[in-house]
Design a protein around this motif. Structure first.
Motif, PDB file in Angstrom:
ATOM      1  N   TYR A  32       0.824  -1.209   0.000  1.00 48.60           N
ATOM      2  CA  TYR A  32       0.000   0.000   0.000  1.00 48.60           C
ATOM      3  C   TYR A  32       0.855   1.254   0.000  1.00 48.60           C
ATOM      4  O   TYR A  32       1.916   1.283   0.617  1.00 48.60           O
ATOM      5  CB  TYR A  32      -0.913   0.011   1.239  1.00 48.60           C
ATOM      6  N   ALA A  33       0.370   2.298  -0.685  1.00 42.49           N
ATOM      7  CA  ALA A  33       1.022   3.599  -0.660  1.00 42.49           C
ATOM      8  C   ALA A  33       0.774   4.215   0.720  1.00 42.49           C
ATOM      9  O   ALA A  33      -0.372   4.267   1.180  1.00 42.49           O
ATOM     10  CB  ALA A  33       0.470   4.503  -1.757  1.00 42.49           C
ATOM     11  N   GLN A  34       1.826   4.640   1.378  1.00 38.81           N
ATOM     12  CA  GLN A  34       1.703   5.138   2.744  1.00 38.81           C
ATOM     13  C   GLN A  34       0.824   6.387   2.821  1.00 38.81           C
ATOM     14  O   GLN A  34       0.012   6.518   3.731  1.00 38.81           O
ATOM     15  CB  GLN A  34       3.084   5.448   3.310  1.00 38.81           C
ATOM     16  N   ALA A  35       0.936   7.267   1.875  1.00 33.18           N
ATOM     17  CA  ALA A  35       0.209   8.538   1.927  1.00 33.18           C
ATOM     18  C   ALA A  35      -1.299   8.377   1.736  1.00 33.18           C
ATOM     19  O   ALA A  35      -2.088   9.105   2.328  1.00 33.18           O
ATOM     20  CB  ALA A  35       0.758   9.499   0.875  1.00 33.18           C
ATOM     21  N   THR A  36      -1.706   7.396   0.919  1.00 34.09           N
ATOM     22  CA  THR A  36      -3.126   7.265   0.590  1.00 34.09           C
ATOM     23  C   THR A  36      -3.761   5.962   1.058  1.00 34.09           C
ATOM     24  O   THR A  36      -4.967   5.802   0.954  1.00 34.09           O
ATOM     25  CB  THR A  36      -3.332   7.356  -0.938  1.00 34.09           C
ATOM     26  N   ALA A  37      -2.969   5.027   1.545  1.00 35.19           N
ATOM     27  CA  ALA A  37      -3.440   3.695   1.941  1.00 35.19           C
ATOM     28  C   ALA A  37      -4.100   2.965   0.769  1.00 35.19           C
ATOM     29  O   ALA A  37      -4.930   2.089   0.954  1.00 35.19           O
ATOM     30  CB  ALA A  37      -4.379   3.761   3.139  1.00 35.19           C
ATOM     31  N   GLN A  38      -3.714   3.321  -0.448  1.00 37.69           N
ATOM     32  CA  GLN A  38      -4.241   2.688  -1.656  1.00 37.69           C
ATOM     33  C   GLN A  38      -3.342   1.511  -2.043  1.00 37.69           C
ATOM     34  O   GLN A  38      -2.118   1.606  -1.992  1.00 37.69           O
ATOM     35  CB  GLN A  38      -4.269   3.699  -2.799  1.00 37.69           C
ATOM     36  N   ALA A  39      -3.956   0.398  -2.433  1.00 39.06           N
ATOM     37  CA  ALA A  39      -3.188  -0.776  -2.853  1.00 39.06           C
ATOM     38  C   ALA A  39      -2.449  -0.480  -4.151  1.00 39.06           C
ATOM     39  O   ALA A  39      -3.042   0.025  -5.102  1.00 39.06           O
ATOM     40  CB  ALA A  39      -4.101  -1.971  -3.039  1.00 39.06           C
ATOM     41  N   VAL A  40      -1.151  -0.775  -4.176  1.00 35.80           N
ATOM     42  CA  VAL A  40      -0.351  -0.542  -5.377  1.00 35.80           C
ATOM     43  C   VAL A  40       0.260  -1.829  -5.922  1.00 35.80           C
ATOM     44  O   VAL A  40       0.839  -1.837  -6.995  1.00 35.80           O
ATOM     45  CB  VAL A  40       0.770   0.499  -5.130  1.00 35.80           C
ATOM     46  N   GLY A  41       0.128  -2.939  -5.184  1.00 36.07           N
ATOM     47  CA  GLY A  41       0.695  -4.189  -5.682  1.00 36.07           C
ATOM     48  C   GLY A  41       0.511  -5.338  -4.710  1.00 36.07           C
ATOM     49  O   GLY A  41      -0.102  -5.203  -3.661  1.00 36.07           O
ATOM     50  N   MET A  42       1.063  -6.481  -5.113  1.00 37.18           N
ATOM     51  CA  MET A  42       1.013  -7.702  -4.314  1.00 37.18           C
ATOM     52  C   MET A  42       2.380  -8.363  -4.324  1.00 37.18           C
ATOM     53  O   MET A  42       3.068  -8.359  -5.347  1.00 37.18           O
ATOM     54  CB  MET A  42       0.006  -8.700  -4.881  1.00 37.18           C
ATOM     55  N   ILE A  43       2.754  -8.947  -3.191  1.00 37.63           N
ATOM     56  CA  ILE A  43       3.958  -9.769  -3.101  1.00 37.63           C
ATOM     57  C   ILE A  43       3.501 -11.178  -2.745  1.00 37.63           C
ATOM     58  O   ILE A  43       2.773 -11.372  -1.776  1.00 37.63           O
ATOM     59  CB  ILE A  43       4.925  -9.250  -2.021  1.00 37.63           C
ATOM     60  N   TYR A  44       3.909 -12.149  -3.561  1.00 37.92           N
ATOM     61  CA  TYR A  44       3.605 -13.549  -3.293  1.00 37.92           C
ATOM     62  C   TYR A  44       4.878 -14.235  -2.828  1.00 37.92           C
ATOM     63  O   TYR A  44       5.865 -14.291  -3.556  1.00 37.92           O
ATOM     64  CB  TYR A  44       3.064 -14.247  -4.542  1.00 37.92           C
ATOM     65  N   ARG A  45       4.859 -14.729  -1.603  1.00 41.34           N
ATOM     66  CA  ARG A  45       5.993 -15.461  -1.041  1.00 41.34           C
ATOM     67  C   ARG A  45       5.697 -16.950  -1.177  1.00 41.34           C
ATOM     68  O   ARG A  45       4.784 -17.461  -0.534  1.00 41.34           O
ATOM     69  CB  ARG A  45       6.197 -15.097   0.421  1.00 41.34           C
ATOM     70  N   HIS A  46       6.480 -17.593  -2.018  1.00 37.19           N
ATOM     71  CA  HIS A  46       6.305 -19.021  -2.242  1.00 37.19           C
ATOM     72  C   HIS A  46       6.924 -19.790  -1.084  1.00 37.19           C
ATOM     73  O   HIS A  46       7.910 -19.361  -0.489  1.00 37.19           O
ATOM     74  CB  HIS A  46       6.933 -19.425  -3.573  1.00 37.19           C
ATOM     75  N   HIS A  47       6.335 -20.938  -0.778  1.00 34.55           N
ATOM     76  CA  HIS A  47       6.786 -21.767   0.339  1.00 34.55           C
ATOM     77  C   HIS A  47       7.727 -22.850  -0.170  1.00 34.55           C
ATOM     78  O   HIS A  47       7.380 -23.596  -1.086  1.00 34.55           O
ATOM     79  CB  HIS A  47       5.587 -22.413   1.031  1.00 34.55           C
TER      80      HIS A  47
END
Length: 60
Positions: A32-47
């Motif tokens: 999330y963008a800190q200033a607007t709390a808007q989602a800007v992306g996703m991180i997928y952590r593979h197991h």
């Protein structure tokens, strides 16, 4: 525009797809963008299915 990054083990017993549907069931985490709390992306952590020493981060 949303960005997607995958963090995958390279030296695991199986190959990991660069996909949210990978057989390891990666955990998705929103970025999330800190200033607007808007989602800007996703991180997928593979197991890793066994302890791994080599990991790679790659953008879709």
């Amino acid at each position: 525009m949303h960005r997607v990054v995958h963090i995958r083990p390279l030296d695991d017993v199986v190959g990991h797809e660069e996909s949210a549907d990978c057989l390891c069931g990666p955990a998705g985490e929103g970025v999330y963008a800190q200033a607007t709390a808007q989602a800007v992306g996703m991180i997928y952590r593979h197991h890793a299915l066994r302890p791994c020493r080599e990991w790679e981060a790659s953008a879709e």
